[in-house]
Design an enzyme around this catalytic site. Structure first.
Site, PDB file in Angstrom:
ATOM      1  N   LYS A 270     -41.658 -25.202   1.210  1.00  0.00           N
ATOM      2  CA  LYS A 270     -40.923 -23.931   1.179  1.00  0.00           C
ATOM      3  C   LYS A 270     -41.792 -22.742   1.588  1.00  0.00           C
ATOM      4  O   LYS A 270     -41.300 -21.830   2.262  1.00  0.00           O
ATOM      5  CB  LYS A 270     -40.323 -23.704  -0.213  1.00  0.00           C
ATOM      6  CG  LYS A 270     -39.127 -24.610  -0.485  1.00  0.00           C
ATOM      7  CD  LYS A 270     -38.473 -24.274  -1.810  1.00  0.00           C
ATOM      8  CE  LYS A 270     -37.169 -25.040  -1.966  1.00  0.00           C
ATOM      9  NZ  LYS A 270     -36.429 -24.645  -3.157  1.00  0.00           N
TER      10      LYS A 270
ATOM     11  N   ALA B 274     -42.163 -21.800 -14.618  1.00  0.00           N
ATOM     12  CA  ALA B 274     -42.695 -20.833 -13.641  1.00  0.00           C
ATOM     13  C   ALA B 274     -43.040 -21.545 -12.335  1.00  0.00           C
ATOM     14  O   ALA B 274     -44.016 -21.221 -11.666  1.00  0.00           O
ATOM     15  CB  ALA B 274     -43.925 -20.133 -14.216  1.00  0.00           C
TER      16      ALA B 274
ATOM     17  N   SER C  12     -28.523 -33.637  -0.182  1.00  0.00           N
ATOM     18  CA  SER C  12     -27.984 -32.680   0.790  1.00  0.00           C
ATOM     19  C   SER C  12     -27.205 -33.342   1.934  1.00  0.00           C
ATOM     20  O   SER C  12     -26.167 -32.819   2.336  1.00  0.00           O
ATOM     21  CB  SER C  12     -29.108 -31.812   1.354  1.00  0.00           C
ATOM     22  OG  SER C  12     -29.613 -30.988   0.340  1.00  0.00           O
TER      23      SER C  12
ATOM     24  N   GLY D 122     -41.487 -23.377  -8.521  1.00  0.00           N
ATOM     25  CA  GLY D 122     -40.845 -22.838  -7.312  1.00  0.00           C
ATOM     26  C   GLY D 122     -39.457 -22.288  -7.592  1.00  0.00           C
ATOM     27  O   GLY D 122     -39.096 -21.213  -7.094  1.00  0.00           O
ATOM     28  N   ALA D 123     -38.662 -23.017  -8.381  1.00  0.00           N
ATOM     29  CA  ALA D 123     -37.287 -22.575  -8.643  1.00  0.00           C
ATOM     30  C   ALA D 123     -37.281 -21.280  -9.448  1.00  0.00           C
ATOM     31  O   ALA D 123     -36.453 -20.390  -9.216  1.00  0.00           O
ATOM     32  CB  ALA D 123     -36.521 -23.667  -9.374  1.00  0.00           C
TER      33      ALA D 123
ATOM     34  N   TYR E 198     -29.271 -31.173 -13.015  1.00  0.00           N
ATOM     35  CA  TYR E 198     -27.872 -31.646 -12.931  1.00  0.00           C
ATOM     36  C   TYR E 198     -27.760 -33.155 -13.123  1.00  0.00           C
ATOM     37  O   TYR E 198     -26.683 -33.728 -12.975  1.00  0.00           O
ATOM     38  CB  TYR E 198     -27.226 -31.206 -11.604  1.00  0.00           C
ATOM     39  CG  TYR E 198     -28.037 -31.536 -10.387  1.00  0.00           C
ATOM     40  CD1 TYR E 198     -27.985 -32.785  -9.796  1.00  0.00           C
ATOM     41  CD2 TYR E 198     -28.859 -30.569  -9.825  1.00  0.00           C
ATOM     42  CE1 TYR E 198     -28.740 -33.080  -8.692  1.00  0.00           C
ATOM     43  CE2 TYR E 198     -29.618 -30.851  -8.710  1.00  0.00           C
ATOM     44  CZ  TYR E 198     -29.556 -32.114  -8.148  1.00  0.00           C
ATOM     45  OH  TYR E 198     -30.309 -32.399  -7.046  1.00  0.00           O
TER      46      TYR E 198
ATOM     47  N   SER F  80     -32.848 -36.932  -1.563  1.00  0.00           N
ATOM     48  CA  SER F  80     -32.036 -35.722  -1.370  1.00  0.00           C
ATOM     49  C   SER F  80     -30.542 -36.022  -1.287  1.00  0.00           C
ATOM     50  O   SER F  80     -30.117 -36.964  -0.610  1.00  0.00           O
ATOM     51  CB  SER F  80     -32.468 -35.012  -0.084  1.00  0.00           C
ATOM     52  OG  SER F  80     -31.583 -33.939   0.165  1.00  0.00           O
TER      53      SER F  80
ATOM     54  N   LEU G 149     -31.028 -25.794 -14.753  1.00  0.00           N
ATOM     55  CA  LEU G 149     -31.035 -26.109 -13.313  1.00  0.00           C
ATOM     56  C   LEU G 149     -30.875 -27.603 -13.072  1.00  0.00           C
ATOM     57  O   LEU G 149     -30.487 -28.033 -11.995  1.00  0.00           O
ATOM     58  CB  LEU G 149     -32.347 -25.615 -12.671  1.00  0.00           C
ATOM     59  CG  LEU G 149     -32.274 -24.231 -12.042  1.00  0.00           C
ATOM     60  CD1 LEU G 149     -31.759 -23.191 -13.018  1.00  0.00           C
ATOM     61  CD2 LEU G 149     -33.624 -23.804 -11.495  1.00  0.00           C
TER      62      LEU G 149
ATOM     63  N   THR H  22     -37.316 -28.301   1.497  1.00  0.00           N
ATOM     64  CA  THR H  22     -37.570 -28.483   0.079  1.00  0.00           C
ATOM     65  C   THR H  22     -39.027 -28.845  -0.151  1.00  0.00           C
ATOM     66  O   THR H  22     -39.843 -28.797   0.771  1.00  0.00           O
ATOM     67  CB  THR H  22     -36.551 -29.488  -0.516  1.00  0.00           C
ATOM     68  OG1 THR H  22     -36.747 -29.545  -1.925  1.00  0.00           O
ATOM     69  CG2 THR H  22     -36.696 -30.878   0.062  1.00  0.00           C
TER      70      THR H  22
ATOM     71  N   ASP I 185     -31.580 -19.964  -2.874  1.00  0.00           N
ATOM     72  CA  ASP I 185     -31.592 -20.531  -4.230  1.00  0.00           C
ATOM     73  C   ASP I 185     -31.045 -19.531  -5.254  1.00  0.00           C
ATOM     74  O   ASP I 185     -30.255 -19.891  -6.131  1.00  0.00           O
ATOM     75  CB  ASP I 185     -33.020 -20.936  -4.626  1.00  0.00           C
ATOM     76  CG  ASP I 185     -33.421 -22.284  -4.041  1.00  0.00           C
ATOM     77  OD1 ASP I 185     -32.524 -23.077  -3.706  1.00  0.00           O
ATOM     78  OD2 ASP I 185     -34.634 -22.532  -3.906  1.00  0.00           O
TER      79      ASP I 185
HETATM   80  P1  NAP Z   1     -41.882 -27.204  -9.931  1.00  0.00           P
HETATM   81  O1  NAP Z   1     -42.282 -26.128  -9.009  1.00  0.00           O
HETATM   82  O2  NAP Z   1     -42.568 -28.520  -9.895  1.00  0.00           O
HETATM   83  O3  NAP Z   1     -42.023 -26.621 -11.455  1.00  0.00           O
HETATM   84  C1  NAP Z   1     -41.861 -27.465 -12.570  1.00  0.00           C
HETATM   85  C2  NAP Z   1     -41.808 -26.619 -13.825  1.00  0.00           C
HETATM   86  O4  NAP Z   1     -41.576 -27.497 -14.928  1.00  0.00           O
HETATM   87  C3  NAP Z   1     -43.096 -25.870 -14.117  1.00  0.00           C
HETATM   88  O5  NAP Z   1     -42.793 -24.674 -14.766  1.00  0.00           O
HETATM   89  C4  NAP Z   1     -43.810 -26.844 -15.050  1.00  0.00           C
HETATM   90  O6  NAP Z   1     -44.751 -26.221 -15.897  1.00  0.00           O
HETATM   91  C5  NAP Z   1     -42.659 -27.344 -15.872  1.00  0.00           C
HETATM   92  N1  NAP Z   1     -42.993 -28.618 -16.500  1.00  0.00           N
HETATM   93  C6  NAP Z   1     -43.094 -29.811 -15.894  1.00  0.00           C
HETATM   94  N2  NAP Z   1     -43.438 -30.766 -16.795  1.00  0.00           N
HETATM   95  C7  NAP Z   1     -43.584 -30.127 -18.000  1.00  0.00           C
HETATM   96  C8  NAP Z   1     -43.916 -30.555 -19.307  1.00  0.00           C
HETATM   97  N3  NAP Z   1     -44.176 -31.844 -19.568  1.00  0.00           N
HETATM   98  N4  NAP Z   1     -43.921 -29.643 -20.286  1.00  0.00           N
HETATM   99  C9  NAP Z   1     -43.659 -28.348 -20.041  1.00  0.00           C
HETATM  100  N5  NAP Z   1     -43.328 -27.875 -18.819  1.00  0.00           N
HETATM  101  C10 NAP Z   1     -43.289 -28.765 -17.810  1.00  0.00           C
HETATM  102  O7  NAP Z   1     -40.322 -27.531  -9.807  1.00  0.00           O
HETATM  103  P2  NAP Z   1     -39.143 -26.530  -9.379  1.00  0.00           P
HETATM  104  O8  NAP Z   1     -38.900 -26.608  -7.938  1.00  0.00           O
HETATM  105  O9  NAP Z   1     -39.387 -25.206  -9.980  1.00  0.00           O
HETATM  106  O10 NAP Z   1     -37.893 -27.243 -10.095  1.00  0.00           O
HETATM  107  C11 NAP Z   1     -37.758 -27.219 -11.500  1.00  0.00           C
HETATM  108  C12 NAP Z   1     -36.500 -27.966 -11.893  1.00  0.00           C
HETATM  109  O11 NAP Z   1     -35.351 -27.313 -11.368  1.00  0.00           O
HETATM  110  C13 NAP Z   1     -36.449 -29.390 -11.353  1.00  0.00           C
HETATM  111  O12 NAP Z   1     -35.902 -30.204 -12.344  1.00  0.00           O
HETATM  112  C14 NAP Z   1     -35.514 -29.298 -10.169  1.00  0.00           C
HETATM  113  O13 NAP Z   1     -34.832 -30.521  -9.909  1.00  0.00           O
HETATM  114  C15 NAP Z   1     -34.542 -28.224 -10.638  1.00  0.00           C
HETATM  115  N6  NAP Z   1     -33.921 -27.514  -9.519  1.00  0.00           N
HETATM  116  C16 NAP Z   1     -32.558 -27.502  -9.455  1.00  0.00           C
HETATM  117  C17 NAP Z   1     -31.931 -26.789  -8.445  1.00  0.00           C
HETATM  118  C18 NAP Z   1     -30.439 -26.792  -8.353  1.00  0.00           C
HETATM  119  O14 NAP Z   1     -29.895 -26.479  -7.267  1.00  0.00           O
HETATM  120  N7  NAP Z   1     -29.733 -27.076  -9.423  1.00  0.00           N
HETATM  121  C19 NAP Z   1     -32.692 -26.090  -7.483  1.00  0.00           C
HETATM  122  C20 NAP Z   1     -34.077 -26.099  -7.599  1.00  0.00           C
HETATM  123  C21 NAP Z   1     -34.696 -26.810  -8.630  1.00  0.00           C
HETATM  124  P3  NAP Z   1     -46.292 -26.090 -15.472  1.00  0.00           P
HETATM  125  O15 NAP Z   1     -46.399 -24.855 -14.613  1.00  0.00           O
HETATM  126  O16 NAP Z   1     -47.016 -25.955 -16.762  1.00  0.00           O
HETATM  127  O17 NAP Z   1     -46.651 -27.347 -14.735  1.00  0.00           O
END
Ligand code: NAP
Length: 471
Positions: free
Chosen positions: A264, A328, A215, A330-331, A418, A213, A416, A260, A301
């Site tokens: 959550k 789809a 943070s 958490g984010a 970075y 993290s 999202l 995180t 978020d």
């Molecule tokens: P999460 O809940 O684990 O969701 C991951 C997502 O990526 C799901 O939709 C998953 O699809 C998809 N995915 C993973 N591997 C894949 C693949 N090989 N092919 C196609 N789709 C794939 O993660 P999250 O919390 O939503 O975070 C998602 C991203 O956003 C991360 O990279 C995280 O670091 C970033 N993020 C950034 C911020 C920011 O402040 N900038 C905040 C939050 C999150 P499936 O449903 O099919 O598994």
């Protein structure tokens, strides 16, 4: 005031720094083992032993620094009248943990302040630490994982690293960490400093794992920049012990937390109240202890996401037309709610696992239309906002295969991710004439409301912080 902390402990140094107290740090080098042995032979009470050790340390430094105020401190762990020292071996650590497991021991924290070789003030804090029962297999696993880290710690644990070892604690965080900073600031203020010191406020990010993290770096920067007495750390909590550990951390003095993966949803269920946006998203990333002692959950978020776009882009109009969201997880939940609240008239949602996207759409709004993962490029000519909320394209992860040939050049494209700061998606979209916004700003802006709630100041998101976070 010339102040010296007679200790080589990095933790105590950090506590003093977090209270914005400038001090010098000196190592007193006293023979703790022999002093303890002779006091034990005299059947001295454990609190007197801790107090005497703290005095010896302060006096040793005071002798060579007569005009300085010198803080000496010591901490001992007592169980059934016995003082537990640093474990001499892995076996000794196992023995000590099996004795402490399921029992309550005391941590005695002695603090003294000397000047001109004379004691000026003293304070003893006693914390009651109840360890949850641990099986032999759990103890073995703990020793295998933590031996190197805890071999120099009395009793063989660092509370801040593994608070989930405990079922209940009666005490204050800083006493447990080894320096009673609240009473120390109270005494120092009586000596007539121009700017009264304040006991540091506390917040943390909770996750599992959490070592990655960023943070703490961000909040540490804001605390330093605003001269606020406070500390922000990362704490790893396994899911099985989330609720109990969280209760305990609030009890020992935390004002709140960022939360995180994977906590959550648990955090939302834990809270007494939730903000409307946390309720709609169905997850919390921020917990705040209110003045009445209730715990309030929020989800910032979506706020961070929208603030990032609106501050980075002068032209983005959410109402201009439909959006496409990839992912789809958490984010995505927070992004969908935030986009609809900002006025986006329709959202195409595409995810590798279609069922997950269908569930999300059904839960959030009928303005969301799910499209198959292989059809995601088909809507590119009609959308005005494109968001990648999958983990594809992140450094070290698989690439996002996404052909932007047909993209509407008036669309704003954001990722999202970075790391890297500009993903391949953003590079490709920029080449097609689109405006692009990276993900770091979302991370920075989502942290702002929590910081204000815990530490009382609305912090600034600026380029200095952005550069710091991208290193
Ligand atoms: P999460 O809940 O684990 O969701 C991951 C997502 O990526 C799901 O939709 C998953 O699809 C998809 N995915 C993973 N591997 C894949 C693949 N090989 N092919 C196609 N789709 C794939 O993660 P999250 O919390 O939503 O975070 C998602 C991203 O956003 C991360 O990279 C995280 O670091 C970033 N993020 C950034 C911020 C920011 O402040 N900038 C905040 C939050 C999150 P499936 O449903 O099919 O598994």
């Amino acid at each position: 005031m010339d102040l010296i902390l007679a200790s080589q402990s990095a933790t105590r140094r950090r506590i003093l720094n977090s209270a914005r107290i400038s001090a010098r740090f000196m190592s007193p080098q006293i023979d703790e083992e022999n002093i303890t042995k002779s006091l034990n032979a005299e059947q001295a009470a454990p609190r007197d032993i801790a107090d005497t050790l703290a005095e010896h340390k302060a006096l040793k430094i005071s002798r060579k620094n007569l005009d300085s105020w010198v803080i000496g401190c010591d901490q001992i762990l007592v169980f059934e009248g016995e003082i537990f020292g640093k474990p001499a071996s892995r076996e000794a650590l196992k023995d000590s943990l099996s004795r402490l497991s399921g029992q309550t021991h005391r941590l005695i924290t002695a603090n003294v302040i000397y000047k001109d070789c004379k004691p000026q003030w003293r304070h003893i804090a006693i914390s009651h630490m109840s360890m949850r029962p641990m099986s032999a297999a759990e103890i073995d696993a703990y020793v295998a994982a933590y031996w190197q880290e805890v071999r120099h710690a009395a009793g063989g644990y660092h509370f801040e690293r593994t608070p989930d070892l405990f079922s209940a604690v009666r005490g204050h965080w800083f006493d447990i960490m080894g320096l009673s900073i609240g009473p120390i600031t109270g005494f120092l203020n009586q000596t007539g400093t121009n700017n009264p010191y304040q006991s540091p406020k506390l917040a943390a990010v909770l996750g599992h794992p959490i070592a990655q993290s960023k943070s703490p770096r961000m909040h540490g920067h804001w605390l330093q920049k605003n001269g606020i007495s406070g500390d922000y750390i990362a704490i790893d909590i396994p899911s099985a012990h989330f609720n109990n550990t969280l209760n305990m951390l609030f009890d020992v003095g935390f004002s709140g937390f960022n939360v995180t993966i994977p906590h959550k949803e648990h955090a939302l269920a834990f809270a007494d109240h939730m903000s409307p946006r946390a309720q709609r998203i169905g997850a919390a990333n921020t917990l705040i202890k209110t003045d009445s002692g209730d715990i309030r959950a929020d989800n910032t978020d979506g706020y961070g996401f929208i603030t990032n776009l609106s501050t980075q882009s002068e032209t983005w109009q959410p109402k201009a037309g439909p959006a496409l969201v990839l992912g789809a997880g958490g984010a995505a939940r927070a992004i969908l709610v935030a986009l609809l609240d900002a006025g986006v008239p329709k959202i195409y949602l595409s995810n590798r696992t279609r069922a997950r996207a269908d569930d999300l759409a059904a839960e959030i709004s009928d303005l969301i239309e799910v499209i198959d993962w292989q059809d995601k490029e088909d809507v590119l000519s009609e959308v005005f906002t494109v968001v990648n909320s999958t983990s594809l394209g992140m450094m070290g992860k698989a690439a996002l295969e996404f052909d932007v040939t047909d993209i509407n050049p008036h669309a704003l494209v954001t990722d999202l991710i970075y790391a890297p700061s500009e993903t391949q998606l953003l590079k490709d979209a920029r080449a097609r004439g689109c405006e692009v916004v990276g993900g770091i700003g979302m991370l920075l802006h989502q942290a702002v409301p929590g910081f204000e709630a815990w530490f009382g100041t609305w912090p600034e998101v600026d380029q200095e912080l952005e550069a710091l976070m991208l290193t």
